[in-house]
Design an enzyme around this catalytic site. Structure first.
Site, short mmCIF file in Angstrom:
data_model
loop_
_atom_site.label_atom_id
_atom_site.label_comp_id
_atom_site.label_asym_id
_atom_site.label_seq_id
_atom_site.Cartn_x
_atom_site.Cartn_y
_atom_site.Cartn_z
N GLU A 1 -85.91 -39.80 -84.39
CA GLU A 1 -85.70 -40.87 -83.42
C GLU A 1 -84.53 -41.74 -83.83
O GLU A 1 -84.48 -42.93 -83.49
CB GLU A 1 -86.99 -41.68 -83.27
CG GLU A 1 -88.12 -40.80 -82.77
CD GLU A 1 -89.45 -41.51 -82.61
OE1 GLU A 1 -89.50 -42.75 -82.71
OE2 GLU A 1 -90.44 -40.81 -82.36
N HIS B 1 -92.06 -53.39 -79.87
CA HIS B 1 -91.75 -52.68 -81.11
C HIS B 1 -92.58 -53.30 -82.22
O HIS B 1 -92.06 -53.90 -83.15
CB HIS B 1 -90.25 -52.76 -81.41
CG HIS B 1 -89.68 -51.43 -81.78
ND1 HIS B 1 -88.64 -51.28 -82.66
CD2 HIS B 1 -90.01 -50.18 -81.39
CE1 HIS B 1 -88.35 -49.99 -82.78
NE2 HIS B 1 -89.17 -49.30 -82.03
N ASN B 2 -93.92 -53.16 -82.07
CA ASN B 2 -94.84 -53.92 -82.91
C ASN B 2 -95.00 -53.33 -84.31
O ASN B 2 -94.82 -54.02 -85.31
CB ASN B 2 -96.20 -54.00 -82.23
CG ASN B 2 -96.10 -54.58 -80.84
OD1 ASN B 2 -95.17 -55.33 -80.56
ND2 ASN B 2 -97.02 -54.23 -79.97
N HIS B 3 -95.37 -52.06 -84.38
CA HIS B 3 -95.65 -51.48 -85.70
C HIS B 3 -94.42 -51.46 -86.60
O HIS B 3 -94.50 -51.85 -87.76
CB HIS B 3 -96.26 -50.09 -85.56
CG HIS B 3 -97.69 -50.13 -85.08
ND1 HIS B 3 -98.49 -49.02 -85.03
CD2 HIS B 3 -98.44 -51.14 -84.62
CE1 HIS B 3 -99.68 -49.35 -84.56
NE2 HIS B 3 -99.67 -50.63 -84.30
N ASP C 1 -82.28 -42.38 -71.95
CA ASP C 1 -82.24 -42.89 -73.31
C ASP C 1 -82.90 -41.89 -74.23
O ASP C 1 -83.86 -41.23 -73.87
CB ASP C 1 -83.00 -44.22 -73.30
CG ASP C 1 -83.65 -44.54 -74.63
OD1 ASP C 1 -82.97 -44.37 -75.65
OD2 ASP C 1 -84.82 -44.95 -74.63
N GLN D 1 -81.41 -43.85 -83.95
CA GLN D 1 -81.09 -44.76 -82.84
C GLN D 1 -79.77 -44.44 -82.15
O GLN D 1 -79.02 -43.57 -82.57
CB GLN D 1 -81.00 -46.19 -83.40
CG GLN D 1 -82.30 -46.68 -83.99
CD GLN D 1 -83.32 -47.00 -82.92
OE1 GLN D 1 -83.06 -47.77 -82.03
NE2 GLN D 1 -84.48 -46.37 -83.01
N HIS E 1 -97.82 -43.06 -76.82
CA HIS E 1 -96.57 -43.78 -76.62
C HIS E 1 -95.76 -43.18 -75.47
O HIS E 1 -95.17 -43.90 -74.68
CB HIS E 1 -95.76 -43.71 -77.92
CG HIS E 1 -94.53 -44.56 -77.91
ND1 HIS E 1 -94.48 -45.81 -78.49
CD2 HIS E 1 -93.31 -44.36 -77.36
CE1 HIS E 1 -93.28 -46.33 -78.30
NE2 HIS E 1 -92.54 -45.47 -77.63
N GLY F 1 -93.38 -51.14 -66.44
CA GLY F 1 -94.41 -51.65 -67.33
C GLY F 1 -94.48 -50.82 -68.58
O GLY F 1 -93.81 -49.80 -68.72
#
Lengths: 264, 937
Positions: B512, B289-291, B470, B514, B218, B739
C-alpha cells in the site's frame, strides 16, 4: 491598451502558491507564466524572455535539506548566468516565502558583503512550529529598492504560512549595516486593536512578529534594489473578501502593481 | 566504511521542545537538550567533496555547525534512526542533491542525536526516549553511537508459494487466516477453499492475499452489506426485532429517492460529486486513518491526508481544501493510567496534528474546518477523520476502462511499507499490534502526491485516460481488481519501480505504498501521458492491460501469481448473517444543579469547547487564497467559526462559494445512536447555514467509527445510527453522497464510543454575504432561533456535573423552513453575526460570540420550572443565535416567524450578562477570553 509584461513564475516540484501569485500578477497588469524548472533547464523556455521573475511560495522538493535549499542550489548551479543577467539588467525579481528562502540561500539575497561569507539566513521559527496567521507589515521607507520605493510606507495585511521564516543575522552589526544600506524592505508591525492602524514595530513580540525574526525583518532587498524577498504572502490579499475582519485596507495589490510597473 | 557527518543548529528551538515534553512526562531533571542531525554517507568522496557536501547542502553558514565523526557527548547522548525499509526521505533527497552538484554517487542513512543534559535516572531516559523522542514501530535507538543501517538489500529470488487448503479442518483454516493477517472468517475461508478445489489446484500466496484484501471489511464493507437482525430492547421492557438487509443500500435508497438536480455522483466512485457553478463540480470525501495513527501518529495522520486527497484526485478533481476531525483520549491522562502498548493521548494528538500539518501544508491545500474531542473512550484507539474537497470541470471525469487500455500507475515507488493495511484495519488492536503489523504504517511523501495532482489535471484536460482510481488500501490488487471488474486484467509486475530490491511478487502486488494513482490509458495516448509525467518529475509504470477475458491474471516475468475469475473475486464473498442488540437506557431527568459563573468558565475551558488555536495556526488555512470564512474569526482571530467558506481559485467571475461544515456528538450516541445521527446532521447543517450556506444545496457524508461489529452490543448501536441517518436525510431532504465505515475500533477488547461524523458540503450564492460568529455591532438585537429543551441527556454539562440524565432533547421536526428563513435573512444582509448552539448550549454559544467580537452581551431566557441550568446549557438541536440591527427588527421577525425570539442585546459593555429565571450571571469579557484560550499548551 498597455501591454502586459511577461512575468516568469518558476515552478519546482513542491511549489504551491504559484497559482495565487499568477492571479496577483494578472490583476496587477502583468502576464504571468508558470513554467516548470525542468522546462527552463531544458531550454524550452528562456529566462531572458521575461521582464520580471517571481519565485512563489511552497515547499520546493519538500524542503528536506532546509527550506528552499535545493531550489537555491539549482538557481545557482543551473541558472546562475541567466539570473546574473536579469539582475544586471535591473529586472525586478521577487521571492515570496519559499522563493525568498531560495533567494537567500542561493546568494542572490545574501545581505551585506562580508569576508566570512553570507551573514544572514532564514531558519526555524522561534517557537519551533509551522505558523499560519495574518500579520501586518510595512514597506520600509528607507529601503533602497527602486520599485518598492513606489509604495514606500505602504501597510499590507496578509497571512504568513511557514516553518522556517525567522530572519537571523550572524551578528547585530549585520542588521545595522543592512538598515544603513537600505537593504531592509519590510518589517512586521504591531497592528494594535481595530481599526487597523499600526501602532509601531512588532518589537520582536509574537504574534505581531510571528517567527522571532531579528529586528522584525519580514523582507529584504539586494544592493541593486531589484531583487526583493519577503516571508508573508501579499498575493493572498488582493480581494477585499480575503481579509478576515475589519475595515477595508491593507491590500497587497499595490505591491504587485509596483512590481509589474517596474517590469515595463 | 561510512562517513559520519553531524550538524547542529545554534539556538535550535527543538532542544527547548524536548525539555518541555519531558516536563509533561513528569521528568523535571532535564535542564537542556542539544539536537544534532546525523548523516551517515557511503561513497567515494574526497576531502573537497565532503566540504562541498556539508557547506552546500547540509549546513547553513549562519545557524549550523558541522563536523565529521561523533562529537564528544555534552550530556547523555541518545541516537534514534528509522528502521531499514521505512522511507527516509531526507536521505533520498540528499542523494539526489549530491548528484546534482556533481558529487560521486552516495548512499545516505540519517539519524537524530539528542544530548540530554541534566540529572536523569536510566528509567527517566528510557521513558523520555520511548515516550517522546522515538517510536518503536518505525524507529530504533540506543545510548551513544548508533551503527548506521543503509537501505534494505535483501535480494531473494522472486518466488510464488502455494498454500494447501484442501486438507485443513475448520480450526486450521481460522489459524491460517490469523497467521497471515488475512482477517477472514471461517465461512470466507471455506468459500476460498471450495473455489480452488473446483479449480483443481491450491491457491498461491498472492491469490489468498488478493482475496483477503478484496474481501476485507475495509474494502468491501461486509458489515454494511450484511443481513442484520436488530433486537431493540426498549425502556418499557418490550423488544422489537427488525431485519436490515444492507445498511449501505438503505443509505443509497434515500439518495436515489431525493435525487436533486445538482447531484452528479454518489457512492459509486472514490468521492461524491455535486454541481458548483455552470462549469464546475465539487468532489468531496472523508476518510479515517485510526489504527495507523494510534501506532505512529505522525505517519498515520500524514498518510490519512494523503489517502483522502487521492480519493479526490481519483474522481479527476483538483483538490482545493482539507478538513480534519480528531478524537483523542484525555490530554492530561496520568501516565499510570495508560494501558501497555498505547501512546499517550497528548503525544498522539501532537503527532497527528504535525502529520496533518506536514501533508496538507506541503500539498498547498488549506485545512479549513475541523474539531477535536477528548474522551477516555478514545485512549487506546484515537479517531482521525481526514476530509478533502476538490473541483473538476463538469463532465470531465471518465469512468469506463476499455478493452486494450494500458494499466498505468503513476507516482510513488513500491516498497514493503503498508502491507496488510486493509486487513489490519479490519481487526481490533492490542498491546502487540505495533510489533505484528509495523509494516502497515507509513510516512508520506506529499511532494510526490503534489506531482500526481498536476499530472492528473493535465491528463484529464487532454482526455488521455478512460478511467482513474486511487491506489490505496490493498495497493495494485485493489485498484486494478476494481477497475478491471467488468473486463478482466492482465498484469506483469516485473517492471514496477521499487524503493529497494528484494520484494516478493505478492508484496509488490499488495503493497500500500503511498502516492500512487492508477489510470486506464489507450495505447495511443501513452506517450502524451509519459511526456506530462517527465515534465512534472512523476514516475510512470506500465503494468499491463484490460483484457476483456474477465479474469484477473498477475505475472512477475515468467512466474504466474494470480489467475482468478473476476466474478469470484467480486461476488464470491458469502453475505454475512449478523445480529445486533440495542438497549435503551432507563429514562432519567438527572439531578438538578445551579448554573453559575465558575461553571460557565469551566465549560469554556473544557477541552472540547476551548479554543483550538494552537492547532489551527499549525495548519495553513490560507493557501490558495480562497479562504473566506476561516477557522478562527473576529478582530483578534480567536472566536470559533461555525463552518468554512471557500472560493475556489479561478472562479472569480461569479460570487458563489463552497461551504464545508461538520457535526459530531458521541455523548448523545452513548444514550441514543439514532438521535446522535439526527443531531449530527442538524449540527452540520446549522453550522453551514450559520455562515450563509443554502440549506437547499446541502450534500451529506457519513463516517461511522465503531467497535467490533461481530459483537451484537456494538452492532446494535451501529444499526440504530444508520437508521438515524436514513431518517435524517429524508427529514432534511439532503442526500448522502459518500460515506465510510471504520469498524473494529477496539483496544484490548474495549470498544470506542460509537462515533458518527457528519460532514456537509454546500454553497453560498454570494460570498460577500457570508457572516461569522463575531461580526455583531454594539446595539444589535440578539435572537434565538429554535426551541429550548429541559432535557440534558448527552450534554456537556450532564457529563461535567455527573447529573445522570439519560433523556436526550427531541430532534427537530420539519427543520427546513427554519433554516431557509435564516438563510434568506443572511442573504438579505439582515444578520450581522450567527452562531450555532452545540456543546455547552446557549450560554457557551453567546459567550463565544462575546469572545470573538469583544462586545458585551445581555441575554435573558425563560426557564422550565425554574431550572436555569437546563435553560442556559441544554443542547437541543436546531438552534442558532443571531444578531441584527434593531432597525431590521421587523423585517427579520417577518422572515424568521414564530421560530425565533428576541433574547437580548449587544450592549457595548465589557461583560457578558446571562439571566434565566431568578439566576443571573455576569462575567467580564477578559475572564471569558482567558478561560477559552488559556488551555495549557
Amino acid at each position: 491598451m498597455m501591454t502586459r509584461p511577461p512575468v516568469l513564475i518558476p515552478h519546482a516540484s513542491g511549489t504551491n502558491r504559484d497559482l495565487e501569485a499568477a492571479q496577483a500578477v494578472e490583476l496587477a497588469g502583468g502576464d504571468p507564466r508558470i513554467v516548470h524548472i525542468n522546462s527552463l533547464r531544458a531550454g524550452h523556455v528562456k529566462w531572458a524572455d521575461h521582464a520580471a521573475i517571481l519565485l512563489p511560495g511552497g515547499f520546493s522538493y519538500g524542503d528536506s535539506l532546509g527550506a528552499g535549499a535545493r531550489l537555491a542550489l539549482e538557481l545557482r548551479t543551473w541558472f546562475g548566468d541567466e539570473l546574473a543577467v536579469a539582475v544586471h539588467k535591473g529586472r525586478p525579481i521577487l521571492g515570496i516565502c519559499n522563493g525568498f528562502q531560495a533567494l537567500v540561500k542561493s546568494g542572490l539575497l545574501s545581505g551585506p558583503d562580508r569576508p566570512e561569507g553570507r551573514g544572514i539566513t532564514l531558519t526555524h521559527n522561534s517557537n519551533g512550529r509551522f505558523e499560519c496567521r495574518w500579520v501586518t507589515l510595512g514597506v520600509e521607507p528607507s529601503c533602497r529598492s527602486g520599485w518598492l520605493g513606489e509604495v514606500s510606507g505602504l501597510v499590507v495585511r496578509c497571512p504568513v504560512a511557514h516553518g522556517e521564516g525567522r530572519f537571523v543575522a550572524a551578528d547585530p552589526g549585520v542588521i545595522g549595516t543592512m538598515s544603513d544600506a537600505g537593504l531592509v524592505a519590510f518589517r512586521y508591525l504591531d497592528a494594535g486593536a481595530l481599526p487597523v492602524e499600526p501602532t509601531g514595530p512588532a518589537g520582536g513580540v509574537h504574534p505581531a512578529n510571528p517567527n522571532g525574526s531579528d529586528a522584525d525583518i519580514a523582507g529584504i532587498c539586494d544592493a541593486t534594489g531589484a531583487v526583493v524577498g519577503m516571508m508573508p504572502h501579499p498575493e493572498d490579499h488582493i480581494f477585499d473578501w480575503q481579509r478576515p475582519s475589519g475595515p477595508p485596507g491593507g491590500s497587497g495589490l499595490p505591491l504587485f502593481k509596483a512590481f509589474v510597473e517596474a517590469a515595463r | 566504511m561510512a562517513l559520519r557527518i553531524e550538524v547542529t543548529a545554534v539556538g535550535d528551538p527543538r532542544g527547548a521542545g524536548v525539555v518541555a515534553a519531558a516536563e509533561l512526562l513528569g521528568i523535571s531533571g532535564l535542564s537542556d537538550c542539544v539536537v544534532t542531525r546525523i548523516y551517515n554517507v557511503r561513497g567515494q568522496l574526497d576531502v573537497a567533496d565532503v566540504e562541498m557536501l556539508c557547506n552546500e547542502l547540509l549546513a547553513d553558514p549562519v545557524v549550523d555547525r558541522w563536523q565529521l565523526g561523533a562529537s564528544h557527548p555534552i550530556g547523555t547522548p541518545v541516537e534514534v534512526a528509522l528502521h531499514p525499509g521505512v522511507t527516509d526521505s531526507d536521505a533520498r533527497e540528499l542523494e539526489r542533491a549530491a548528484a546534482e552538484i556533481g558529487l560521486p554517487p552516495i548512499e545516505v542513512a540519517t539519524a537524530r542525536r539528542y544530548d540530554l543534559i541534566g540529572d536523569l535516572t536510566d528509567e527517566q531516559i528510557d521513558h523520555l526516549v520511548s515516550g517522546e523522542l522515538g517510536n518503536a514501530t518505525i524507529e530504533h535507538w540506543c545510548r551513544g553511537v548508533l551503527e548506521p543501517e543503509f537501505a534494505v538489500s535483501a535480494s531473494a529470488d522472486p518466488t510464488v508459494d502455494v498454500i494447501e487448503m484442501e486438507g485443513l479442518d475448520d480450526e486450521a483454516l481460522v489459524e491460517l487466516s490469523t497467521a497471515r493477517v488475512l482477517s477472514l472468517d471461517l465461512a470466507e475461508m471455506k468459500a476460498i477453499r471450495a473455489h480452488f478445489i473446483s479449480e483443481g489446484r491450491p491457491p498461491t500466496d498472492a491469490e489468498l492475499e488478493t482475496l483477503a484484501q478484496t474481501w476485507s471489511e475495509h474494502c468491501v464493507h461486509k458489515t454494511f452489506r450484511a443481513s442484520i437482525e436488530l433486537r431493540h430492547h426498549r425502556a418499557d421492557q418490550t423488544t422489537t426485532t427488525s431485519r436490515h438487509d444492507g445498511l449501505l443500500d438503505a443509505l443509497r435508497r434515500v439518495t436515489d429517492e431525493l435525487d436533486p438536480w445538482w447531484l452528479r455522483s454518489a457512492f459509486v466512485d472514490d468521492a461524491g460529486i455535486v454541481a458548483f457553478d455552470d462549469e464546475n463540480d465539487l468532489a468531496i470525501k472523508v476518510e479515517t486513518h485510526n489504527h495507523p495513527s494510534a501506532l505512529e501518529p505522525f505517519g498515520g495522520a500524514n498518510t490519512g491526508v494523503g489517502g483522502v486527497v487521492r480519493d479526490v484526485i481519483g474522481v479527476s478533481a483538483r483538490p482545493i481544501a482539507c478538513t480534519d476531525v480528531l478524537c483523542f483520549g484525555p490530554a492530561d491522562l496520568p501516565s499510570s493510567e495508560l494501558p501497555a502498548g498505547v501512546l499517550h493521548p497528548r503525544r498522539i494528538r501532537d503527532g497527528v496534528v504535525a502529520g496533518i500539518s506536514d501533508y496538507g501544508n506541503k500539498l498547498g491545500l488549506p485545512t479549513v474546518n475541523g474539531s477535536v474531542i477528548y474522551s477516555a473512550g478514545y485512549t487506546g484507539n484515537p479517531l482521525v477523520y481526514c476530509g478533502a474537497i476538490g473541483m473538476l470541470p463538469h463532465g470531465s471525469h471518465p469512468t469506463e476502462a476499455r478493452i486494450g487500455d494500458r494499466i498505468i500507475s503513476i507516482g510513488g515507488r513500491v516498497g514493503r511499507d503498508g502491507i496488510h493495511g486493509a486487513t489490519f484495519s479490519s481487526a481490533g488492536m492490542d498491546a502487540n499490534t505495533g510489533d505484528v503489523v509495523g509494516t502497515a504504517v507509513q510516512v508520506g511523501d506529499p511532494i510526490t502526491e503534489k506531482g500526481c495532482i498536476e499530472v492528473v489535471e493535465r491528463a484529464r484536460d487532454k482526455k488521455l485516460y478512460n478511467a482513474i482510481t486511487d491506489c490505496g488500501a490493498g495497493g495494485f490488487s485493489s485498484s486494478v481488481g476494481e477497475m478491471g471488474e467488468d473486463l478482466g486484467a492482465e498484469v506483469d509486475l516485473s517492471g514496477v519501480v521499487l524503493k529497494y530490491p528484494g520484494l516478493q511478487p505478492w508484496e509488490i502486488w499488495l503493497s500500500e505504498a503511498q502516492e500512487r494513482i492508477v489510470l486506464a490509458v489507450p495505447p495511443a495516448n501513452l506517450e502524451a501521458l509519459a511526456e506530462i509525467c517527465r515534465q512534472w518529475d512523476v514516475e510512470l509504470t506500465d503494468l499491463g492491460e484490460f483484457t476483456g477475458r474477465h479474469r484477473l491474471v498477475v505475472n512477475h516475468g515468467q512466474l504466474n501469481l494470480v489467475d482468478i475469475p473476476m466474478d469470484f473475486l467480486h461476488d464470491g464473498l458469502p453475505r454475512r448473517q449478523m445480529s445486533g442488540d440495542w438497549t435503551d437506557p432507563t429514562p432519567h431527568d438527572g439531578d438538578r444543579a445551579e448554573f453559575d459563573a465558575p461553571l460557565l468558565l469551566r465549560m469554556l475551558a473544557h477541552p472540547d469547547v476551548a479554543s483550538n488555536d494552537d492547532i489551527v495556526h499549525r495548519y495553513d488555512h490560507e493557501v490558495g487564497g480562497g479562504t473566506v470564512v476561516r477557522p478562527l474569526v473576529g478582530p483578534h482571530a480567536d472566536g470559533p467559526s461555525d463552518a468554512a467558506v471557500i472560493k475556489p481559485l479561478g472562479t472569480s467571475a461569479h460570487p458563489i462559494a463552497a461551504v464545508v461544515s461538520n457535526g459530531i456528538c458521541p455523548r448523545v450516541g452513548l444514550l441514543d445512536p439514532h438521535a446522535m445521527a439526527l443531531f449530527a446532521i442538524d449540527e452540520a447543517v446549522r453550522n453551514l447555514v450559520a455562515v450563509g450556506g443554502d440549506p437547499d444545496r446541502v450534500a451529506l457524508l457519513d463516517n461511522f467509527c465503531w467497535g467490533d461489529p461481530t459483537k451484537p452490543d456494538r452492532l446494535g448501536g451501529l444499526v440504530r445510527a444508520v437508521e438515524g441517518c436514513v431518517d435524517g436525510a429524508m427529514a432534511y431532504a439532503m442526500p448522502f453522497i459518500s460515506g465510510k465505515d471504520s469498524l473494529f475500533n477496539e483496544f484490548d477488547g474495549h470498544a470506542i464510543p460509537g462515533t458518527l461524523l457528519i460532514s456537509a458540503l454546500g454553497l453560498i450564492p454570494d460570498l460577500n454575504r457570508a457572516v461569522t460568529s463575531a461580526g455583531c455591532g454594539v446595539g444589535d438585537d440578539v435572537w434565538l432561533v429554535g426551541e429550548q429543551s429541559e432535557h440534558l441527556g448527552g450534554s456537556l454539562v450532564n457529563e461535567m456535573l455527573d447529573l445522570g440524565a439519560t433523556i436526550v432533547p427531541a430532534p427537530v421536526t420539519d427543520p427546513l423552513p427554519r433554516y431557509r428563513a435564516v438563510h434568506r435573512a443572511i442573504i438579505d444582509g439582515l444578520v450581522t453575526s450567527a452562531h450555532d448552539c452545540s456543546e455547552g448550549g446557549l450560554a457557551v454559544s453567546v459567550a463565544e460570540m462575546a469572545i470573538g467580537s469583544r462586545h458585551g452581551f445581555t441575554v435573558e431566557v425563560p426557564t422550565h420550572s425554574g431550572d436555569a441550568l437546563s435553560a442556559l446549557s441544554n443542547e437541543s438541536p436546531g438552534r442558532l443565535v443571531l444578531t441584527a440591527a434593531p432597525t431590521d427588527r421587523e423585517s427579520l421577525a417577518s422572515i424568521l416567524g414564530d421560530g425565533a425570539r428576541l433574547i437580548g442585546t449587544v450592549d457595548g459593555g465589557s461583560s457578558l450578562r446571562l439571566q434565566a429565571g431568578d439566576t443571573s450571571v455576569e462575567l467580564p469579557l477578559g475572564d471569558l477570553v482567558d478561560a477559552f484560550t488559556g488551555r495549557s499548551r
